[in-house]
Motif scaffolding. Sequence first.
Motif: not given
Length: 279
Positions: A67-79
């Motif tokens: 679910t979290i992987g639908r946004s870039t925060i899973l890879e980038d960790l920071v937004v």
Amino acid sequence: MFHYIHSGKGIYNSGKGIYKCRNKTWHLKAGDMFLMIPQERIYYEADQNDPWEYSWIGLKGLKAEETIGRSTILEDLVVHLPENSRIPGIFSRLQTGRMTDNSDLLYNSCTWDMVYQLSQKVPANKNAKDLSAADYVELILTYVEQHFEESISVQEIADHLSLDRSYVHRIFKKKMDMSVKEYILPLRLANACSYLIYTDLSINDIARSVGYDDVLYFSKLFRKKKGLSPSNYREIRQKEYQHLQAPDSIQDPELSEAGSSKSQRTEKSAESSEATKQS
């Protein structure tokens, strides 16, 4: 765990107000959100002169990562969230709802709303080099089967997957040997048949329930494909169904086409390629 910084900052080169993970260092300030993932080593510390004020919320479960992987925060960790983001308001709702009746429902509601907002503001970047045409066809099939009862279009599907409309049409046609529109039609008609036989819904309501706002168009299409008007189909099939409910009756296999309000992929699509799956 998601941490949202309401106020405070990190001063560059100060060694304070920082977040470290995966051999990277971020200097964070108000409006930033950072993610902590289980089993990953992290370090964070607020600036001593202007410390953070932040809120956090945790999400766990079998589908948490997906679910979290639908946004870039899973890879980038920071937004860094825009000023008009709804996420600060979500954390405010959490605070006001503490120690109240049904607070667990509020927590879940706020969590999913936050994940949704992230998926809209910073969606995961998926492009052609990440997924094959077969992968995209699977995503199209899944989307269609979840939304065919709505007035969906190929353009809507393309927008959902961030693809070009002509590309969606081309890969689907090649893999399934039919257009998206041709694939949707039998799903809608099968569900319409189910509603006609097993419910007392009006023809208007049934038409809208399977994605047609124009009841006259729906009736014309139904007659063309089934050879009967929706009302005549209902009258005949309901009598057959009532007869089958009598003791010692034998099940009529023809009724199986409308035996469920949920669709299954058509025989043609199921046989056509390895990309198909059960609904």
